[in-house]
Structure formats: structure tokens, C-alpha cells
Design an enzyme around this catalytic site. Structure first.
Site, PDB file in Angstrom:
ATOM      1  N   THR A 197      46.853  -6.271 -38.086  1.00 21.70           N
ATOM      2  CA  THR A 197      46.426  -5.206 -38.681  1.00 21.70           C
ATOM      3  C   THR A 197      48.540  -4.392 -39.435  1.00 21.70           C
ATOM      4  OG1 THR A 197      47.969  -3.665 -36.410  1.00 21.70           O
ATOM      5  CG2 THR A 197      45.270  -3.923 -37.361  1.00 21.70           C
ATOM      6  N   ASP A 201      43.969   9.284 -45.662  1.00 22.19           N
ATOM      7  CA  ASP A 201      45.209   8.454 -45.500  1.00 22.19           C
ATOM      8  C   ASP A 201      46.266   9.008 -45.964  1.00 22.19           C
ATOM      9  OD1 ASP A 201      45.793   5.246 -44.370  1.00 22.19           O
ATOM     10  OD2 ASP A 201      47.009   5.999 -45.518  1.00 22.19           O
ATOM     11  N   ASP A 242      47.852  13.563 -44.039  1.00 15.14           N
ATOM     12  CA  ASP A 242      49.038  13.530 -43.052  1.00 15.14           C
ATOM     13  C   ASP A 242      48.927  13.752 -41.700  1.00 15.14           C
ATOM     14  OD1 ASP A 242      51.557  12.794 -41.988  1.00 15.14           O
ATOM     15  OD2 ASP A 242      53.092  14.160 -43.054  1.00 15.14           O
ATOM     16  N   SER A 287      44.270   0.808 -44.739  1.00 17.36           N
ATOM     17  CA  SER A 287      44.355   0.070 -43.959  1.00 17.36           C
ATOM     18  C   SER A 287      44.110  -0.627 -43.047  1.00 17.36           C
ATOM     19  CB  SER A 287      45.965  -0.605 -44.390  1.00 17.36           C
ATOM     20  OG  SER A 287      46.754   0.326 -43.224  1.00 17.36           O
ATOM     21  N   GLY A 288      43.808  -2.133 -42.136  1.00 16.18           N
ATOM     22  CA  GLY A 288      43.497  -2.118 -40.691  1.00 16.18           C
ATOM     23  C   GLY A 288      42.167  -1.758 -40.388  1.00 16.18           C
ATOM     24  N   ILE A 289      41.823  -0.994 -39.215  1.00 18.11           N
ATOM     25  CA  ILE A 289      40.637  -0.849 -38.766  1.00 18.11           C
ATOM     26  C   ILE A 289      39.993  -0.229 -39.360  1.00 18.11           C
ATOM     27  CG2 ILE A 289      40.772   1.163 -36.349  1.00 18.11           C
ATOM     28  CD1 ILE A 289      42.428  -1.080 -34.537  1.00 18.11           C
ATOM     29  N   TYR A 343      54.962   4.079 -26.501  1.00 17.13           N
ATOM     30  CA  TYR A 343      53.705   3.937 -27.630  1.00 17.13           C
ATOM     31  C   TYR A 343      52.747   3.714 -26.200  1.00 17.13           C
ATOM     32  CZ  TYR A 343      49.925   1.503 -29.375  1.00 17.13           C
ATOM     33  OH  TYR A 343      49.147   1.310 -30.043  1.00 17.13           O
TER      34      TYR A 343
END
Length: 256
Positions: A188, A43, A65, A22-24, A153
Site C-alpha cells: 500500500t 476519504d 478527515d 486507495s489501498g485497503i 505506530y
């Protein structure tokens, strides 16, 4: 005379995109394939990655993972050494530092920092033995600027950047290039919390010079550049793709 028309050509290159479901990550896989690379889409979400692969001729889906220490070794033993590795996975716990539990801290560190460390170590070592390659990982503008609720983060994204710089220094003589991409605000799944808060969404939008959020597809140019011969003398870099966020001052205190 140089054939500059082929600077971005990835024909014959094998690219592993981690987080391609997904996303980027999905956009990166599509972009690399469009320029001729054979893409391995990796993924933790098998169904999501298969959805990406079905639209990419020649691409292959892999279970990966990033928190599992054996994932990189499994890919290397099964498919060999890729020429290009793009690592995109990250999680976030939006809490002020005084409210973050040890378990939450460990979870963000495990995925964002330790997971990327393993990718850099294992694939970097293999690339060096293979005579070179391009390692690309996604950092963030949060490696440089922070806000309330982004402490752990931000620390991991700064750590990813610093590890890539070290990898570039250590493996440059073996032909391995290592670079970071630093997005600003991108629509995202990771940013769903912000997107669902109109005030927050608009504040982030207005902080950029372009007056809008980025789409995942707008990260593809940076990925293809760093993967290709167009960046043959680029390593240890921090490529910012943020709509001008870092270049302009501005203040906003989010609710986190």
C-alpha cells in the site's frame, strides 16, 4: 433450514468505508459493493475517492478527515446511520523512540488512535441507538509484535484493538459488533518506504510463511466476513491476515 448460501449477502446494508481512496480502503469498498452493500466511500482525498466511486454503481463519495472531530457527525446528520463501518486510515513515523519529537508523536496519535476513537464513539453510539451494526477497524500485527522504528505506530495499533474490545463489551447488548483486522505486510502507499528498499522488502517477504507480501484485495475476505451475517456471533475479535507472520519466528533489524 438455514439458507447458508446467503451468509455473506449484504443486500440492503449501508456501509461506510473510511480511507476508501486507495489501498485497503478502496479494496474494501469494492468488496462490500460486490456483495450487495450500498457503499459510502469516504476519504480526505476527494479526487482519489471519486476515482473509486466511478466504478461502483450506486456508491457515493464523501469528504472525510479522520482528524476532524466534525467528520463523523457530518456523515450521521447528512446520510444517517450506516449498518457497517470500516476504518482503515493510519500514518507512521519510522523513527526510534529516542528520536521521535512531540509533534511527530502527536500526529500519529491524532490520526491512528484519536481518529479511530471518534469513529468508534460516534458511529458506535448511533448504531446502538439504531439497533445494531458492525464496526470494523484495521489494527496490525504490530499490536502484538514490534521492531525498531515502530514504537508509536505499534502503540496506536494496540490501542485501536483494545478500544474495539471495549466497544464490543459495552455495545454488544445493543446488537453492535466490533472487530479488528490485523494485516501483516501489504503493498500500500503506507509501506512505500519498505518496498523501495530491496533488502528490507525481501526480508519482510521471507518472514511470511507464504513467501510474499499481501495485496490490498486479500483483506477483502476478512472485511466481508466481519460485515456480514457469516460473523453474527463474532465480536471483540482480532482477525489476523498476515500470511503466517505471527506464527513463525524470525529476526530482522530494519535500518530505521
Amino acid at each position: 433450514m438455514e439458507d447458508f448460501g446467503r451468509l455473506f449477502d449484504l443486500t440492503g446494508k449501508r456501509a461506510l468505508v473510511i480511507g476508501a481512496g486507495s489501498g485497503i480502503g478502496a479494496a474494501s469498498a469494492q468488496g462490500l459493493a460486490a456483495f450487495g452493500a450500498q457503499v459510502w466511500c469516504a476519504d480526505i482525498n476527494d479526487a482519489a475517492v471519486e476515482g473509486v466511486v466511478k466504478d461502483l454503481p450506486g456508491a457515493e463519495g464523501l469528504h472525510f478527515d479522520i482528524a476532524d472531530a466534525s467528520s463523523s457527525a457530518n456523515v450521521l446528520s447528512t446520510l444517517g446511520t450506516p449498518d457497517i463501518v470500516v476504518s482503515t486510515p493510519a500514518i507512521n513515523v519510522r523513527k526510534r523512540l529516542a528520536e521521535v519529537s512531540d509533534e511527530e508523536f502527536d500526529r500519529v496519535i491524532e490520526i491512528n488512535l484519536k481518529g479511530n476513537f471518534r469513529v468508534m464513539r460516534d458511529f458506535g453510539r448511533a448504531m446502538a441507538a439504531n439497533g445494531g451494526g458492525s464496526m470494523i477497524a484495521f489494527s496490525s500485527i504490530r499490536a502484538q509484535v514490534v521492531e525498531p522504528g515502530q514504537g508509536v505506530y505499534a502503540a496506536t495499533k494496540a490501542g485501536v484493538l483494545q478500544m474495539l474490545k471495549v466497544l464490543a463489551a459495552e455495545l454488544g447488548p445493543q446488537g453492535v459488533r466490533a472487530n479488528a483486522i490485523a494485516p501483516g505486510v501489504v503493498e500500500t502507499p503506507l509501506t512505500a518506504q519498505i518496498k523501495n528498499d530491496q533488502r528490507w522488502y525481501e526480508a519482510y517477504r521471507d518472514k511470511t510463511m507464504l513467501g510474499r507480501w499481501a495485496q490490498p484485495s486479500e483483506m477483502v475476505g476478512a472485511v466481508v466476513f466481519l460485515a456480514s451475517e457469516a460473523s453474527s456471533y463474532v465480536t471483540g475479535s482480532y482477525l489476523v491476515v498476515d500470511g503466517g507472520w505471527l506464527a513463525a519466528d524470525g529476526r530482522f533489524t530494519p535500518p530505521a
